[in-house]
Design an enzyme around this catalytic site. Structure first.
Site, PDB file in Angstrom:
ATOM      1  N   LYS A  33       8.332  39.042  46.600  1.00 23.33           N
ATOM      2  CA  LYS A  33       8.413  39.392  45.177  1.00 23.33           C
ATOM      3  C   LYS A  33       8.021  38.184  44.321  1.00 23.33           C
ATOM      4  CE  LYS A  33      13.378  38.339  45.147  1.00 23.33           C
ATOM      5  NZ  LYS A  33      14.727  38.942  45.251  1.00 23.33           N
ATOM      6  N   TYR A 250       7.583  10.518  24.554  1.00 20.17           N
ATOM      7  CA  TYR A 250       8.302  11.255  23.515  1.00 20.17           C
ATOM      8  C   TYR A 250       9.773  10.855  23.469  1.00 20.17           C
ATOM      9  CZ  TYR A 250       4.478  14.582  22.762  1.00 20.17           C
ATOM     10  OH  TYR A 250       3.289  15.171  22.440  1.00 20.17           O
TER      11      TYR A 250
END
Ligand SMILES: *Cc1c(COP(=O)(O)O)cnc(C)c1O
Length: 353
Positions: A33, A250
């Site tokens: 899946k 950042y």
């Protein structure tokens, strides 16, 4: 070409499938899946097809993709169908369905299938997510038998905590399942990856291995000879020296604790590498472990090359794979390997061999 890529080792996938089946005994549905947990459903299913007893996916469209790719083994829909119309497709493509709710029995009752439908009847043995309660199992089974539209019925349940070897709940779920299904004939399927490796009492006719196929050990406490299937890698694309005390990236989350040689890597959270990992998270540069420093950004991340003077532009960087277990990165990110693997995107997928 951007060097970010996911290398998928299909030999390792086959190895892990055969290991799961031999540990469990009987037959095994390879759970593919969610695009084979992010590894590519079609190439993975094709690689397993010569060995696999069958496959499991979440829903109809995932199964149809495999049928269109020529996979002709049994395929089980773990969520079953969402409407009566889907039952026509189920029959046309020879799929097996989980039935976990009374509404799904009603859909079968109202359908006119050309052939009997193969059903896996699911019991809620304690997870309280999907499935029939213990006292509903025999009536549900009887209704399916009596409607004349169903072929074989396999009995199944799913564990909430099979990856926790010291917790009693898996034993309680097994006992509850056995007690509620004592009167009902037919094959049984209980074990996901954790139960295949850690709970022999859960071994029955069919196993349902998922994460262990991809080599991420669900029971890291007890080392199992699984082989990692995905290597997520890229390269150093720039190098710079920053002085002690200089901020990096950042939010200036990292500040150089010594004069630091920084390697810039073409890999970011838009590729599926988690943004939440802290400074110090391991990476391997040309096979040698070092640390991630600074915040992961969308397309890039930064690593410490101070102690790796031989590393430079073009050096190979492994984010996870044979040197860095994906479980280690999942732990650093506060999640599980399943989520990291499912989320890999944008990078090139390569299937050597
Ligand atoms: C996804 C799934 C599995 C596979 O679980 P793993 O923990 O990845 O082995 C097995 N059974 C059901 C019902 C599932 O939904």
């Amino acid at each position: 070409m951007r060097p970010a890529r996911a290398l998928i080792d299909l030999d390792a996938l086959r190895h892990n499938y055969l290991l799961a089946r031999s540990r469990h005994g009987g037959r095994a549905l390879a759970v593919v899946k969610a695009n084979a947990y992010g590894h590519g459903a079609i190439p993975c299913a094709r690689a397993l097809a010569p060995e696999a007893d069958g496959f499991a996916v979440a829903f109809l469209e995932e199964a149809l993709e495999l049928r269109a790719a020529g996979i002709d083994q049994p395929i089980l829909l773990l969520e079953g169908v969402f409407s009566g119309e889907e039952l026509d497709e189920v029959v046309r493509h020879d799929l097996w369905i989980v039935v976990h709710h009374a509404e799904q029995i009603r859909m079968i009752d109202h359908a006119h299938p050309a052939l009997p439908i193969e059903v896996w009847l699911k019991m809620n043995s304690g997870m309280n997510r999907a499935g029939f309660l213990p006292h509903e199992m025999l009536p549900a089974w009887q209704r399916l038998k009596d409607c004349g539209k169903v072929g074989n019925i396999t009995l199944m349940t799913h564990f909430a905590r099979a990856d926790e070897p010291d917790v009693i709940s898996t034993t309680e779920q097994i006992v509850a399942f056995d007690a509620a299904t004592r009167e009902i004939p037919g094959p049984r399927s209980l074990a996901n990856s954790g139960a295949i490796l850690g709970w022999p009492a859960a071994h029955r006719d069919w196993a349902r291995p998922g994460i262990l196929l991809y080599g991420a050990d669900p029971m890291p406490g007890a080392p199992n000879p699984l082989r990692p299937v995905m290597t997520l890698e890229s390269s150093i694309i720039a190098v710079r020296e920053i002085p002690q005390g200089a901020p990096l990236g950042y939010g200036a989350r990292f500040s150089a604790d010594r004069p630091t040689r920084v390697g810039l890597v073409a890999m970011g959270y838009a590729d599926g590498y988690p943004r939440t990992v802290p400074n110090g998270t391991p990476v391997a540069v040309d096979g040698i472990r070092t640390r991630l420093i600074g915040r992961v950004s969308m397309d890039m991340l930064t690593v410490d090359l101070t102690d790796l003077p031989q590393a430079g532009i073009g050096s190979r960087v492994e984010l996870w794979g044979n040197n860095i277990p994906v479980n280690r990165i999942a732990e650093a990110a506060g999640t599980i390997s399943y989520e990291l693997l499912c989320n890999v995107k944008r990078v090139r997928f390569e299937y050597p061999g």
